[in-house]
Each structure stands twice: as structure tokens, then as C-alpha cells.
Design a protein around this motif. Structure first.
Motif, PDB file in Angstrom:
ATOM      1  N   SER A 161      31.482  66.591  17.797  1.00  0.00           N
ATOM      2  CA  SER A 161      31.688  66.893  16.384  1.00  0.00           C
ATOM      3  C   SER A 161      30.353  66.996  15.664  1.00  0.00           C
ATOM      4  O   SER A 161      29.369  66.348  16.050  1.00  0.00           O
ATOM      5  CB  SER A 161      32.554  65.811  15.723  1.00  0.00           C
ATOM      6  OG  SER A 161      31.878  64.572  15.685  1.00  0.00           O
ATOM      7  N   ARG A 162      30.334  67.825  14.631  1.00  0.00           N
ATOM      8  CA  ARG A 162      29.175  67.951  13.755  1.00  0.00           C
ATOM      9  C   ARG A 162      29.640  67.641  12.348  1.00  0.00           C
ATOM     10  O   ARG A 162      30.355  68.428  11.727  1.00  0.00           O
ATOM     11  CB  ARG A 162      28.580  69.359  13.864  1.00  0.00           C
ATOM     12  CG  ARG A 162      28.022  69.670  15.250  1.00  0.00           C
ATOM     13  CD  ARG A 162      27.632  71.119  15.407  1.00  0.00           C
ATOM     14  NE  ARG A 162      27.101  71.387  16.751  1.00  0.00           N
ATOM     15  CZ  ARG A 162      26.860  72.606  17.216  1.00  0.00           C
ATOM     16  NH1 ARG A 162      27.109  73.688  16.466  1.00  0.00           N
ATOM     17  NH2 ARG A 162      26.380  72.765  18.436  1.00  0.00           N
ATOM     18  N   LEU A 163      29.219  66.477  11.859  1.00  0.00           N
ATOM     19  CA  LEU A 163      29.704  65.968  10.591  1.00  0.00           C
ATOM     20  C   LEU A 163      28.838  66.446   9.436  1.00  0.00           C
ATOM     21  O   LEU A 163      27.623  66.552   9.560  1.00  0.00           O
ATOM     22  CB  LEU A 163      29.719  64.437  10.603  1.00  0.00           C
ATOM     23  CG  LEU A 163      30.916  63.734  11.242  1.00  0.00           C
ATOM     24  CD1 LEU A 163      31.162  64.202  12.669  1.00  0.00           C
ATOM     25  CD2 LEU A 163      30.716  62.222  11.220  1.00  0.00           C
ATOM     26  N   THR A 164      29.496  66.696   8.320  1.00  0.00           N
ATOM     27  CA  THR A 164      28.789  67.077   7.114  1.00  0.00           C
ATOM     28  C   THR A 164      28.394  65.833   6.329  1.00  0.00           C
ATOM     29  O   THR A 164      28.259  64.749   6.901  1.00  0.00           O
ATOM     30  CB  THR A 164      29.651  68.028   6.277  1.00  0.00           C
ATOM     31  OG1 THR A 164      28.899  68.479   5.165  1.00  0.00           O
ATOM     32  CG2 THR A 164      30.912  67.367   5.789  1.00  0.00           C
ATOM     33  N   ASN A 165      28.248  65.931   5.032  1.00  0.00           N
ATOM     34  CA  ASN A 165      27.748  64.832   4.199  1.00  0.00           C
ATOM     35  C   ASN A 165      28.875  63.843   3.907  1.00  0.00           C
ATOM     36  O   ASN A 165      29.634  64.005   2.957  1.00  0.00           O
ATOM     37  CB  ASN A 165      27.181  65.396   2.897  1.00  0.00           C
ATOM     38  CG  ASN A 165      26.008  66.317   3.141  1.00  0.00           C
ATOM     39  OD1 ASN A 165      24.865  65.885   3.199  1.00  0.00           O
ATOM     40  ND2 ASN A 165      26.297  67.595   3.320  1.00  0.00           N
ATOM     41  N   ILE A 166      28.970  62.791   4.737  1.00  0.00           N
ATOM     42  CA  ILE A 166      30.043  61.817   4.613  1.00  0.00           C
ATOM     43  C   ILE A 166      29.629  60.734   3.613  1.00  0.00           C
ATOM     44  O   ILE A 166      28.492  60.269   3.625  1.00  0.00           O
ATOM     45  CB  ILE A 166      30.349  61.164   5.970  1.00  0.00           C
ATOM     46  CG1 ILE A 166      30.434  62.231   7.087  1.00  0.00           C
ATOM     47  CG2 ILE A 166      31.638  60.357   5.882  1.00  0.00           C
ATOM     48  CD1 ILE A 166      31.486  63.270   6.874  1.00  0.00           C
ATOM     49  N   TYR A 167      30.566  60.351   2.762  1.00  0.00           N
ATOM     50  CA  TYR A 167      30.305  59.282   1.799  1.00  0.00           C
ATOM     51  C   TYR A 167      31.521  58.366   1.732  1.00  0.00           C
ATOM     52  O   TYR A 167      32.609  58.727   2.197  1.00  0.00           O
ATOM     53  CB  TYR A 167      30.005  59.865   0.404  1.00  0.00           C
ATOM     54  CG  TYR A 167      31.219  60.471  -0.275  1.00  0.00           C
ATOM     55  CD1 TYR A 167      31.985  59.722  -1.168  1.00  0.00           C
ATOM     56  CD2 TYR A 167      31.612  61.790  -0.018  1.00  0.00           C
ATOM     57  CE1 TYR A 167      33.115  60.271  -1.777  1.00  0.00           C
ATOM     58  CE2 TYR A 167      32.724  62.341  -0.618  1.00  0.00           C
ATOM     59  CZ  TYR A 167      33.473  61.574  -1.504  1.00  0.00           C
ATOM     60  OH  TYR A 167      34.584  62.105  -2.095  1.00  0.00           O
ATOM     61  N   GLY A 168      31.327  57.187   1.146  1.00  0.00           N
ATOM     62  CA  GLY A 168      32.449  56.284   0.986  1.00  0.00           C
ATOM     63  C   GLY A 168      32.063  54.835   1.188  1.00  0.00           C
ATOM     64  O   GLY A 168      30.879  54.497   1.371  1.00  0.00           O
ATOM     65  N   PRO A 169      33.040  53.916   1.171  1.00  0.00           N
ATOM     66  CA  PRO A 169      32.783  52.497   1.383  1.00  0.00           C
ATOM     67  C   PRO A 169      32.171  52.220   2.758  1.00  0.00           C
ATOM     68  O   PRO A 169      32.417  52.943   3.712  1.00  0.00           O
ATOM     69  CB  PRO A 169      34.186  51.875   1.287  1.00  0.00           C
ATOM     70  CG  PRO A 169      34.975  52.833   0.457  1.00  0.00           C
ATOM     71  CD  PRO A 169      34.452  54.194   0.825  1.00  0.00           C
ATOM     72  N   ARG A 170      31.358  51.159   2.808  1.00  0.00           N
ATOM     73  CA  ARG A 170      30.762  50.602   4.026  1.00  0.00           C
ATOM     74  C   ARG A 170      29.479  51.302   4.473  1.00  0.00           C
ATOM     75  O   ARG A 170      28.919  50.923   5.501  1.00  0.00           O
ATOM     76  CB  ARG A 170      31.779  50.550   5.188  1.00  0.00           C
ATOM     77  CG  ARG A 170      32.914  49.568   4.933  1.00  0.00           C
ATOM     78  CD  ARG A 170      33.981  49.633   6.002  1.00  0.00           C
ATOM     79  NE  ARG A 170      34.648  50.933   6.042  1.00  0.00           N
ATOM     80  CZ  ARG A 170      35.628  51.295   5.219  1.00  0.00           C
ATOM     81  NH1 ARG A 170      36.047  50.475   4.267  1.00  0.00           N
ATOM     82  NH2 ARG A 170      36.186  52.483   5.320  1.00  0.00           N
ATOM     83  N   ALA A 171      28.999  52.283   3.743  1.00  0.00           N
ATOM     84  CA  ALA A 171      27.683  52.856   4.052  1.00  0.00           C
ATOM     85  C   ALA A 171      26.596  51.922   3.513  1.00  0.00           C
ATOM     86  O   ALA A 171      26.815  51.182   2.555  1.00  0.00           O
ATOM     87  CB  ALA A 171      27.542  54.240   3.428  1.00  0.00           C
ATOM     88  N   GLN A 172      25.420  51.950   4.133  1.00  0.00           N
ATOM     89  CA  GLN A 172      24.326  51.107   3.650  1.00  0.00           C
ATOM     90  C   GLN A 172      23.895  51.594   2.256  1.00  0.00           C
ATOM     91  O   GLN A 172      23.950  52.781   1.960  1.00  0.00           O
ATOM     92  CB  GLN A 172      23.164  51.127   4.641  1.00  0.00           C
ATOM     93  CG  GLN A 172      22.345  52.393   4.681  1.00  0.00           C
ATOM     94  CD  GLN A 172      21.340  52.494   3.557  1.00  0.00           C
ATOM     95  OE1 GLN A 172      20.827  51.506   3.052  1.00  0.00           O
ATOM     96  NE2 GLN A 172      21.048  53.715   3.144  1.00  0.00           N
ATOM     97  N   MET A 173      23.447  50.659   1.422  1.00  0.00           N
ATOM     98  CA  MET A 173      23.073  50.996   0.042  1.00  0.00           C
ATOM     99  C   MET A 173      21.703  50.432  -0.329  1.00  0.00           C
ATOM    100  O   MET A 173      21.347  50.399  -1.505  1.00  0.00           O
ATOM    101  CB  MET A 173      24.133  50.445  -0.914  1.00  0.00           C
ATOM    102  CG  MET A 173      25.527  50.986  -0.701  1.00  0.00           C
ATOM    103  SD  MET A 173      25.722  52.702  -1.238  1.00  0.00           S
ATOM    104  CE  MET A 173      26.172  52.461  -2.958  1.00  0.00           C
ATOM    105  N   ARG A 174      20.906  50.036   0.651  1.00  0.00           N
ATOM    106  CA  ARG A 174      19.627  49.396   0.348  1.00  0.00           C
ATOM    107  C   ARG A 174      18.493  50.385   0.130  1.00  0.00           C
ATOM    108  O   ARG A 174      17.480  50.047  -0.468  1.00  0.00           O
ATOM    109  CB  ARG A 174      19.254  48.429   1.479  1.00  0.00           C
ATOM    110  CG  ARG A 174      20.209  47.252   1.596  1.00  0.00           C
ATOM    111  CD  ARG A 174      19.790  46.317   2.712  1.00  0.00           C
ATOM    112  NE  ARG A 174      20.710  45.194   2.827  1.00  0.00           N
ATOM    113  CZ  ARG A 174      20.622  44.261   3.756  1.00  0.00           C
ATOM    114  NH1 ARG A 174      19.637  44.321   4.657  1.00  0.00           N
ATOM    115  NH2 ARG A 174      21.496  43.278   3.797  1.00  0.00           N
ATOM    116  N   HIS A 175      18.618  51.584   0.644  1.00  0.00           N
ATOM    117  CA  HIS A 175      17.553  52.577   0.492  1.00  0.00           C
ATOM    118  C   HIS A 175      18.167  53.969   0.480  1.00  0.00           C
ATOM    119  O   HIS A 175      19.361  54.139   0.730  1.00  0.00           O
ATOM    120  CB  HIS A 175      16.517  52.443   1.612  1.00  0.00           C
ATOM    121  CG  HIS A 175      17.094  52.587   2.990  1.00  0.00           C
ATOM    122  ND1 HIS A 175      17.456  53.801   3.531  1.00  0.00           N
ATOM    123  CD2 HIS A 175      17.386  51.653   3.941  1.00  0.00           C
ATOM    124  CE1 HIS A 175      17.929  53.616   4.753  1.00  0.00           C
ATOM    125  NE2 HIS A 175      17.907  52.315   5.024  1.00  0.00           N
TER     126      HIS A 175
END
Length: 334
Positions: free
Chosen positions: A184-198
Motif C-alpha cells: 500500500s501507498r498511504l497518503t496524508n493520514i491524520y487522527g488520534p494517536r499520532a505523535q505531537m511533539r514535533h
């Protein structure tokens, strides 16, 4: 399509290994698979700043087996792949900017690590099905949009090249050793549980952190560069459908959104949903300009034709869910 019923029937009692299982994508898969009745093992090296976070799997912490290890560790992979029905490979070096100054983690993790995993499968579990989570960055700059899977990849940086190489390694094991692979080739995924420090990966999530904090959201250029932002739950549905669809084996699939947006619209939507934050326009830095491919969004007609999948979450709804999650769990991600 009632995917809940389909997935429960397909994964109940199945043994699943998720590489990179404590990160954004891996943990999201884990939550869904445990809910479907699968026996889930998570492997994660917990490399600093890469996104591995035990909070991500808090709801299923007692139901999943966690192994802190690296995909480059052949002994660990030889052991972990045994007797698994499915392997989801989401472990990777994923920072575009880091690869510009130090290409070796990309080569070592994304290429060597994938070869270690595939060799372990060849030797100890050749009947497992492995699903690779790649990136739309493998295409590089394209002349015709939306980009279909037949588009010739012209990756711009070592990061993207290394992911394309990993994909070819897996195809080789599929052709030469009969290991069932779905790419699979994923596009710009967003949502809960992604890192948010940088802000080095995951621009949509980073914009949401800035908005939650009431900070300025930097829009590069005029903000009209297009992307297809995809909510994590839709991405998980797509990956699980590919896993249970025999016709997907040996094939490459785009996973994106068929309603592309632009960065300005993304930021405006985030500010509106958060009720805080402010937009500011800024020129591209030299590093970002070097990596920026311009407009990009994918053609998802192939995955729709093969599996029936289509994203169902509109941008405003996905942003609202994500902001609500981080406001409740801020202490674990900031």
C-alpha cells in the motif's frame, strides 16, 4: 458494506503481528483487530521521536502482547513471525527532513529491516500474509493527477527511495518464494494517536497541536498546494480490507481520499473546529522546498474496484474527532 461483520468473521481467532505496533498506524490497527477478536502481538523499537507510545494502546493493553525489539534484529523477527496468520509492516524511518542530513537510518531500517522481516517469513512462516504500509512519497513529483498505481515512481529523497526499495524487496519475495504480500501507498493520514511533539512528520496533526495551544499555524506559500488528507479510521478499514481480499495479493494500492483539499483549507478547518489558533503565511524553508513535490493526490479507483473501499470521513469530522482526543489525552502526547 458492513465491514464490522466482515472483519469480525475474518480476524476472530487469527494471530496477527504488527511491526511498529505502538506507533500511530500500528496502534490504530491493533485497537481494531483486538476488537475483532484477533490475537495481536505488537513489536516496536520505541526509537526516540518516532511516535511509539504505550498510551496508544491503553484500551487493549491487557489483550495484546508487546515485544520491544527492532525489525533489524534477525533473531527477534525469526521468533515473532512464527505461527502468525497476518503481518502488518508499519515499522519505518518516516522523517523526510532527517533523510536529507543522514540517509543511513532510512537505508538501515527501511531496506535492511524489510529484508530481515521477509527472510524470517521465508524461513519460518512462508504461508503468512504480509501487508506493507508505504507512502505516497514514493511517487515523487508527478505530471498527471490524480496519481494512479501505474504512475512511474520518481522519488525525490532517500526516505522515499528506501520505501520504494522495501516495496520491491517484498515483491521479490512474493514472486520468488510465494509469500503473499499486499503493498500500500498511504497518503496524508491524520487522527488520534499520532505523535505531537514535533513537526517533522504529520503536518495535519501538527497544525492541530498549534491550534489547541492557541499558536500561529504557518502556511507555506499561498497555502493552495493540494493533498488528500485521510482520517485514520478510513485508513485502517482500507488496510484490513486489503488483508482479507485474495485478489489484492501481489498488488500495489493507493490509500487516499478522493476529495483533495489544500493546506489553507486544512488550517481554516482546524481553527474552526478547535475554536483557537491563528493562520500566518510564511515562505518555504530551503529544506522543505527541496522536499515539496507540489500538488499531489492519488487515484483510489483500484482499491475501490478490488475491495469496495472508499473513505467515509469528511475533513471537518475527522479534525473534530482528532482535536477531541488530544484535548482529553494531552498529557500523554505534548
Amino acid at each position: 458494506m458492513n465491514t464490522d461483520i466482515l472483519f469480525r468473521e475474518a480476524f476472530r481467532g487469527r494471530r496477527v503481528l504488527i511491526l511498529g505496533g505502538l506507533g500511530f498506524l500500528g496502534s490504530s490497527l491493533a485497537l481494531r483487530l483486538v476488537d475483532c477478536g484477533a490475537t495481536v502481538t505488537l513489536a516496536d523499537a520505541m526509537i526516540e521521536e518516532y511516535g511509539g507510545n504505550l498510551r496508544n494502546i491503553a484500551p487493549v493493553r491487557d489483550a495484546a502482547v508487546i515485544n520491544f525489539c527492532d525489525i533489524r534484529d534477525a533473531a527477534a523477527m525469526d521468533w515473532l513471525v512464527r505461527e502468525k496468520d497476518y503481518v502488518f509492516h508499519s515499522a519505518a524511518q518516516v522523517c523526510h527532513l532527517k533523510s536529507l542530513s543522514d540517509p543511513f537510518p532510512d537505508i538501515d531500517i527501511n531496506i535492511k529491516g524489510t529484508a530481515v522481516v521477509m527472510e524470517a517469513l521465508r524461513r519460518f512462516n512462508p504461508t503468512a500474509k504480509v501487508i506493507k504500509l508505504g507512502s505516497r512519497g514514493q511517487y515523487g513529483s508527478v505530471l498527471q493527477l490524480p496519481a494512479g498505481e501505474e504512475t512511474k515512481p520518481e522519488p525525490k529523497g532517500i526516505y522515499e527511495i528506501s520505501l520504494l526499495a522495501a516495496e520491491h524487496i517484498m515483491r521479490s519475495y512474493h514472486r520468488n518464494h510465494g509469500i503473499r504480500c499486499v503493498l500500500s501507498r498511504l497518503t496524508n493520514i491524520y487522527g488520534p494517536r499520532a505523535q505531537m511533539r514535533h513537526n517533522r512528520f504529520g503536518v495535519a496533526n501538527w497544525f492541530m497541536r498549534l491550534a489547541i495551544d492557541g499558536d500561529l499555524i504557518p502556511i507555506f506559500g499561498d497555502g493552495r498546494i493540494k493533498r488528500d488528507f485521510l482520517y485514520i479510521d478510513d485508513c485502517v478499514d482500507a488496510l484490513l480490507l486489503l488483508a482479507v481480499t485474495p485478489e489484492a495479493e501481489g498488488e500495489v494500492f493507493n490509500i487516499g481520499h478522493d476529495a483533495p483539499s489544500d493546506f489553507l483549507t486544512l488550517a481554516e478547518t482546524i481553527v474552526a473546529q478547535a475554536g483557537s489558533g491563528e493562520l500566518t503565511f510564511t515562505p518555504f524553508s530551503p529544506e522543505r522546498k527541496a522536499q515539496e513535490p507540489g500538488d499531489f493526490y492519488t487515484d483510489i479507483s483500484k482499491i475501490n474496484r478490488v475491495t469496495g473501499w472508499r473513505p467515509s470521513t469528511a475533513l471537518a469530522g475527522g479534525v473534530a474527532e482528532t482535536i477531541a482526543y488530544y484535548r482529553e489525552n494531552r498529557e500523554y502526547y505534548w
